[in-house]
Design a protein around this motif. Structure first.
Motif: not given
Length: 1285
Positions: A309-338
């Motif tokens: 639900w939180w990600r709903k509506g993000k289909d229209e955002i521009a493509d990001s090659s490496n996803g620079s919006m993610y920092t080490f404290s973001s949930v996505e980065s934490q899951i990747r580190v895990l």
């Protein structure tokens, strides 16, 4: 499938995906380590690999497991960054270049047979450098911000005990400006494990200071501190048998030379403690903490719905090659580190679950590089868990294509993903699919593409069944790219492997391409022997275009030229040997000096040899037929040749190419087996079978090969495109036995030696007798029985010109050599054209030409040998023999008589001294062609003087008929002892340039005087005799060049032949002959040419004249005088020379008359006799002293001038003189006059009365003398006397 962790991919993942430790040290630490030739990281790296660490690990679950293998990766903080692409490419290039240098042995080995290729690659590993290259490619994508397994899990801070304020140094090391960008940019959590290490150099002293510092460190930083003491070797550098750092260098230097066993054990213990007690527990704690956070926020149905639900509506955002919006404290980065931490600790289930969890988030966020990275790790997790092969392949393919979609920033990651994908497919024996992945990895960079294509080719080879054409094709593609990248050795290796595929295939153009390029590349590397062997495979490429053939051959010759040696190739196909045209020809009793002699018509030789060969007493049966009756039955059908004599083989050679080629040193390959005595006896009886009336053997220039019993001829020639030539080769056996002609060898463009063996196919061979034999095998036709050696003369004429000008006279030498031990005797010689070639005397063999022809001061006349003319055959002296030790040298004289193409034929007959020989005699035939060009054209016109007896005016016309050559007219000779010739005026006035240039003409006038000498026999002189004559110099006045003697051989012999050739109807002595001698212009001879001095003789015979009076005279004296008449009168002495040209004694009475007309009858009491006067010829000026003979039979009186004054001169000597003159003799009479006044006076006032007296015992004169007496008036003689000052 076997344990995935033990497969090549599993081992690669263990090496590349493991915890990273960041190292921060001080310069003094590095200085201490450099004593051992190592950096700090290099010193500790061998102790970071634990193959049996056996550590219990508990991650998210409560069930622990034991970790057996573990590895740390140490990096300096400055190296923790994404590699520079250019540096990475250069590193890869070095890896490939080094691999090529280490694989030199493979360059020289032959490619394996096609049937053994798949077995070889199944039983052996691929080139080891492939794995190293692939690892370097994987590492080129390291330290990316979207992956956590390259992020440092700990930081090792290292300070030396020599550093000032070590505690402060530890603090300063972790300064932010020294940390990598991953920490500063927020891509990773800066809160990582810090481990403090104090390094002490035992060479600097005891450890007391270091111990104090360690205590202070632990009080400041806690228990995560250690002391490392190194360089503890007390005995200087040591050499370790099992050196842990031997893989760090290839130079062979002794690394770690100051580290003893205690130092090594201490480093191993510290690194193991760091791993087991620090890093692994820290990672476990991190995993458990992160797993709890993720489980609380993302796991469970409720959390998943909230995330969507939180990600709903993000289909229209521009493509990001490496996803620079993610920092080490973001949930996505934490899951990747895990997930990455779990993967490095071998908990692949936990890692896979977290990768799945985050994959959807990245996809929805269009963070494609992060999405591809997660898909990549999912595929590897599936592989290591050995679950769902399709899922593993799908994830890796999805990651690969996603990386490629990103563009250049994802290219390195795509390559890494493709390599892992390939290794997974190869582990599952899906080689065909792996090859297609390799092809997709290629990219645009040539070197990278070359390695991938080569690995793809091996995958096709290992497929089941092997895909050989794809294997060879991809090797060729790889080799081309290696060549573009200047990796020649790798290009050769790949092309050589492709040879096994196309060697026997019908794809000739591909095969030519492979062989030719390998040859070129070997030449580039300086391996010319291998280059030649490969280019040879494409030389006979008749299917190629003319341009390609020219390129192949030219490149081949260039390579061979660089080798400096000759290559030997059996069954060389260039040129093509046409066996069907093979023919064998023998030799009989007729031998030849040169190969061209055999082409002369037999009728010419027969006409020459009619007078040479003696008649046989056996009637119509010749000696050859007699010998043929004695031939043993065993050898009646065998070929027979004579030891020491050549057997000729003719066959055709064809050039299969469209371009010309050069073939040299073509010779036969023969075998000669010595026979027994019985065989030799039977074979010697077969000499009669060597007769050949139609086909004649030619001998060529020979050069002995390694077999001393055989002598082989060699020929050189060039072949045009598609040209066929007939080759004539000879073999000369030296001993008796059996001769077998096996084949032929040749040199192609003086670069390579080819061989071809004659096949044993039935052929019809034309024998030496000109008859067709029955069908016999080729091997039988090339087999000969060699009989006993017979003498055979070799003849040479040196230096006989091939082209010259008419009249050229040369001194030649006939050299006859007998190579046999048997002596030859009874030599005879016959020349077809004696007008051109004469046999000289043995005395003139070493004569210096043309000095030997010069006229001597004292001339000794030699009566010509008329037998040489009357006899057509020259018979050598009876004692003349020719042995093997001494050749016979006999002088010959050559004269180019007339212009044209002249063929000279010589036949030399000789007999064999050995009576047991099969042949009694033999003949040597010699043939020479000489081109004679026009030189000087001469003509003579002789006219008698109307007022003088015995004197004739001769006009000589000379024209230079050449186009370029210039001549010097040297002398003119009148042939005949009774003639004397003189110039009317110097040649300098007629021809100032002293040379007759091309096209120039000249006319000269001479006075011809009869000076008959005594001593000629009563017998009439034959038309062929050439008596002595006189010579007049035609050179410049005052010239000292010698004259040539035209009355001696060879000039007199050539003139005798010219008289025979130019003979006309004439009687007695009514003709005169002339010989003009000319020379080449000196400037032409001195222009650097090696031609000998050229002498030219031009003969004009039978020039008609009229009858002559026997008496002639000459008054000699001054023409101009200076005198002082005021003091006295002038007294002048004169002389008169009288010549008797008859065969009788002449009585001459001289009466002088004074200028006034009163003659004095007084006679002198003194008389001159022939014995008291000078005898001989007297040189007279060509202008003023004119010899005049009267043609008036009676007295001729002139009226004396009537003078009113006293006579200006008088004859003061005796006024009347009588003298007897012997036949053919001259006498000199002194005269004197007195002149009383200046003036010009005519001294012709005297009379000569002559009377011929028969010799003693004879009553009458000879019939040839028509008149016996007469009176002659003196001829004009002007004397000028001038008053002196």
């Amino acid at each position: 499938m076997a344990d995935p962790a033990k497969t090549p991919l599993g081992k690669m993942l263990l090496d590349e995906i493991n915890p990273v430790v960041m190292v921060l040290d001080t310069p003094l630490v590095e200085e201490t380590c450099r004593k051992n030739g190592l950096s700090f990281v290099e010193m500790l790296s061998p102790f970071c690999v634990f193959n049996n660490i056996d550590v219990p690990v508990r991650t998210a679950s409560d069930q622990p497991y034991r970790l057996q293998k573990f590895r740390l990766r140490l990096f300096y903080a400055s190296d923790i960054r994404q590699p520079n692409l250019e540096v990475a490419r250069e590193r890869l290039k070095q890896v490939i270049t080094q691999a090529g240098e280490n694989g030199d042995s493979e360059l020289c080995s032959d490619p394996p047979p096609i049937e053994n290729l798949d077995a070889r690659f199944e039983s052996e590993n691929l080139p080891s450098w492939f794995a190293f290259f692939n690892k370097e490619l994987v590492r080129s994508a390291s330290f990316s911000d979207h992956e956590a397994f390259d992020h440092p899990v700990a930081c090792l801070l290292v300070v030396s005990s020599k550093d000032e304020q070590p505690i402060n140094q530890f603090v300063d090391l972790f300064n932010t400006n020294k940390l990598p960008s991953l920490l500063n940019d927020g891509a990773m959590d800066p809160k990582i494990l810090n481990y403090y290490l104090l390094v002490h150099d035992n060479q600097d002293g005891t450890t007391d200071k270091a111990t104090k510092i360690l205590t202070e460190m632990r009080s400041t930083f806690g228990s995560d501190c250690q002391l490392l003491c190194i360089n503890s070797s007390e005995d200087g550098p040591v050499e370790h048998q099992d050196n842990p750092w031997k893989s760090e260098t290839s130079s062979g230097q002794n690394l770690g030379s100051f580290l003893n066993v205690n130092d090594i054990n201490e480093m191993r213990d510290i690194m193991q403690e760091l791993s087991t007690k620090q890093i692994i527990p820290c990672m476990e704690q991190k995993i458990r903490v992160l797993n709890q956070q993720v489980s609380a926020t993302r796991k469970g149905f409720k959390n998943q719905i909230k995330s969507l639900w939180w990600r709903k509506g993000k289909d229209e955002i521009a493509d990001s090659s490496n996803g620079s919006m993610y920092t080490f404290s973001s949930v996505e980065s934490q899951i990747r580190v895990l997930g990455d931490y779990a993967f490095m600790l071998r908990d692949y289930e936990l890692a896979l679950s977290n990768y799945r969890l985050i994959s959807t988030d990245y996809k929805l966020d269009k963070a494609w590089k992060r999405y591809a990275g997660v898909q990549e790790m999912m595929g590897l997790s599936y592989f290591l868990l050995d679950q769902s092969r399709k899922e593993a392949e799908y994830c890796l393919e999805n990651a690969f294509t996603t990386y490629l979609k990103i563009g250049p920033s994802g290219q390195q990651n795509a390559t890494r993903c493709g390599l892992w994908w390939v290794e997974m497919l190869k582990t599952r024996y899906q080689f065909r699919e792996a090859a297609s992945v390799y092809f997709r990895i290629c990219g645009e960079e040539p070197l990278h593409s070359a390695v991938m294509l080569e690995q793809a080719s091996y995958c096709y080879l290992l497929s089941t069944p092997p895909m050989l054409h794809k294997y060879g094709f991809h090797l060729v593609l790889s080799g081309e790219r290696y060549k573009k990248s200047d990796q020649i050795k790798h290009a050769i290796r790949t092309y050589k492997n492709a040879i096994s595929v196309y060697k026997e295939a019908t794809w000739s153009h591909i095969k030519d391409h492979i062989y030719f390029n390998i040859g070129q590349w070997y030449a580039y590397l300086g391996r010319y022997d291998l280059a030649v062997s490969h280019v040879l495979e494409v030389l006979a490429c008749s299917h190629q275009s003319k341009t390609s053939q020219d390129i192949f051959l030219r490149q081949f010759l260039q390579i061979v030229q660089k080798t400096g040696r000759i290559f030997e190739v059996p069954k060389l196909q260039l040129p093509e040997i046409k066996i069907s045209s093979l023919r064998v020809i023998f030799e009989d009793h007729r031998t030849y000096a040169t190969p061209a002699v055999a082409s002369v018509k037999e009728s010419i030789w027969r006409s020459l040899e009619e007078d040479l060969i003696p008649s046989l007493s056996t009637g119509r049966t010749n000696w050859l037929e007699l010998h043929s009756k004695l031939v043993a039955k065993t050898y009646k059908e065998s070929n027979v040749c004579v030891a020491g004599e050549a057997v000729r083989v003719d066959f055709e050679i064809k050039n299969p190419l469209q371009i010309p080629i050069s073939v040299s040193s073509v010779s036969l390959i023969c075998e000669l087996a010595a026979s027994s005595d019985e065989t030799q006896t039977d074979a010697n009886s077969q000499a009669g079978k060597l007769q050949n009336d139609n086909e004649l053997t030619m001998t060529t220039s020979r050069e002995s090969d390694n077999n001393s019993f055989l002598t082989l001829s060699k020929v050189d020639f060039s072949l045009g495109g598609g040209e066929v030539v007939m080759v004539q080769l000879t073999v000369t056996p030296r001993i008796e036995g059996i001769l077998q002609i096996v084949g032929v060898r040749w040199n192609l463009s003086s670069a390579v030696v080819g061989f071809h063996n004659f096949e044993s196919n039935p052929r019809r061979k034309k024998s030496a007798k000109g008859r067709q034999r029955g069908n016999r095998s080729l091997s039988d036709n090339l087999k000969f029985v060699v009989i006993k050696s017979l003498p055979k003369l070799e003849g040479f004429i040196q230096p006989l010109p091939t082209s010259t000008y008419a009249g050229d006279v040369r001194h030649l030498v006939l050299e006859l050599r007998n190579q046999s031990e048997c002596t030859v005797k009874n030599l005879k010689l016959k020349v077809s054209h004696p007008r051109f070639l004469n046999v000289g005397s043995q005395e003139s063999l070493d004569a210096d030409f043309p000095a030997c022809l010069e006229k001597r001061t004292e001339h000794h006349y030699v009566q010509p040998d008329h037998n040489n003319i009357s006899q057509p055959v020259f018979i050598f002296p009876e004692d003349t023999i020719i042995t093997a030790e001494t050749p016979l040298l006999w002088p010959l004289w050559f004269r180019a008589a007339v212009p044209g193409n002249i063929s000279l034929y010589l036949t030399i007959y000789y007999e064999i001294e050995d009576s047991s020989s099969s042949m009694r005699y033999r003949t040597l035939r010699m043939h020479h062609n000489v081109q004679v060009l026009p030189s000087l054209g001469i003509s003579f016109q002789v006219s008698p003087c109307p007022s003088k007896l015995e004197e004739f005016l001769v006009q000589m016309d000379v024209v230079n008929r050449t186009s370029t050559k210039s001549f010097q007219v040297h002398q003119l000779a009148s042939v005949g002892e009774q003639w004397e010739i003189s110039l009317l005026e110097p040649v300098d006035t007629i021809l100032p340039s002293q040379c007759l240039v091309a096209g120039q003409s000249l006319s000269c006038f001479f006075m011809l005087k009869n000076q008959r000498k005594s001593g000629i026999s009563e017998n009439k002189t034959s038309s062929t005799s050439v008596p002595l004559g006189s010579v007049v110099r035609l050179g410049p006045e005052g010239s000292t060049e010698p004259l040539f003697d035209t009355s001696s051989s060879p000039l007199v012999d050539f003139h005798r032949n010219e008289r025979l050739h130019q003979e006309i109807s004439h009687q007695g002595d009514s003709t005169v002959d002339f010989i003009l001698i000319s020379r080449s212009l000196k400037s032409d001879l001195d222009s650097g040419t090696s031609d000998p001095p050229q002498l030219f003789s031009h003969h004009s015979c039978h020039c008609s004249i009229e009858s002559r009076s026997p008496i002639s005279w000459l008054v000699d004296g001054p023409r101009t005088m200076y005198h002082n008449f005021s003091e006295s009168f002038c007294e002048i002495k004169l002389s008169m020379t009288i010549y008797n040209s008859s065969n009788a004694i002449a009585s001459v009475h001289i009466n002088t008359l004074d200028s006034s007309g009163n003659s004095s009858d007084a006679t002198s009491d003194q008389s001159a006799t022939s014995s008291s006067n000078q005898v001989g010829w007297h040189d007279v000026s060509l202008v003023t002293d004119i010899k005049v003979t009267s043609d008036v039979l009676g007295a001729r009186f002139g009226k004396p001038p009537t003078l009113d004054s006293v006579s200006p001169f008088i004859w003061s000597a005796s006024s009347s003189t009588r003298v007897l003159i012997e036949p053919m003799t001259a006498v000199e009479i002194p005269l004197k006059i007195c002149v009383f006044s200046p003036g010009t006076y005519d001294l012709s006032n005297y009379l000569l009365h002559w009377n011929l007296v028969p010799p003693n015992g004879k009553q009458n004169l000879d019939e040839g003398i028509r008149q016996s007496s007469g009176t002659c008036q003196g001829y004009l003689y002007y004397l000028t006397v001038l008053q002196s000052a």
